[in-house]
Design an enzyme around this catalytic site. Sequence first.
Site, mmCIF file in Angstrom:
data_model
loop_
_atom_site.group_PDB
_atom_site.id
_atom_site.type_symbol
_atom_site.label_atom_id
_atom_site.label_comp_id
_atom_site.label_asym_id
_atom_site.label_seq_id
_atom_site.Cartn_x
_atom_site.Cartn_y
_atom_site.Cartn_z
ATOM 1 N N ASP A 36 -15.128 -3.002 -1.205
ATOM 2 C CA ASP A 36 -14.711 -2.892 0.183
ATOM 3 C C ASP A 36 -15.941 -2.619 1.035
ATOM 4 O O ASP A 36 -16.645 -1.628 0.805
ATOM 5 C CB ASP A 36 -13.700 -1.748 0.328
ATOM 6 N N ASP A 44 0.856 -1.183 0.000
ATOM 7 C CA ASP A 44 0.000 0.000 0.000
ATOM 8 C C ASP A 44 0.893 1.233 0.000
ATOM 9 O O ASP A 44 1.784 1.358 0.850
ATOM 10 C CB ASP A 44 -0.900 0.014 1.245
#
Length: 248
Positions: free
Chosen positions: A132, A11
């Site tokens: 998500d 990330d």
Amino acid sequence: METVILFPAIDLKNGQCVRLEQGDMARATVFNLNPAAQAQSFAAQGFEFLHVVDLDGAFAGKPVNADAVEAMLKTIKIPVQLGGGIRDLATVEAWLDKGITRVIIGTAAVRDPELVKSAAKTFPGRVAVGLDARDGKVAVEGWAETSQVTVLEIAKRFEDAGVAAIIFTDIARDGLLKGLNLEATIALADAISIPVIASGGLASIEDVKAMLTPRAKKLAGAIAGRALYDGRLDPAAALTLIRDARRS
């Protein structure tokens, strides 16, 4: 089991390799100042496919950490899937041209489903959808906003679109090492024909074992983040389990 893949996650925030807790940018731990070196390390450990998210891009709605991503692509030979800030066809095409194997469309999949359909048709097998969920509802804009639509409702929109995979993240577990939410992930995989990748909370080798059980047979893999960086998941042991499952 021949298709099950364990994806190590990188990330990106401010050009660095970080992990967030529950998607909160204020709760970021920096694990490596050099994402390309981290990518190289994962490739050397034997991982077959890298999962990368441009966190700043997810909030900005456009690529922000492009330099870090391009440095990774120059460093490693394994395929890379990338999400974060991919909101139009031009950005999809630009990343694929630069060597990304598969782009992940998240927010735009909720706001602009036609973009996903068009991209999947134009670039078969190279477009995934990132869904998500917070309490079953899809979150967008880098998880800053929660929509009123369920994961299954969105996933079903793309049933015949040629989407390569759905990456399903349980935000409540992400970065907290609570274990994958396999119940919800398997339920989603059983309800659609698109391959589903589990994300959020993978904590140990037990999660990898659970992913390889018969009830999880429709899962295409899982994403591992903090457990790898914290040393709670031994890459060699996890990859050996997966290889053995493929052979059996």
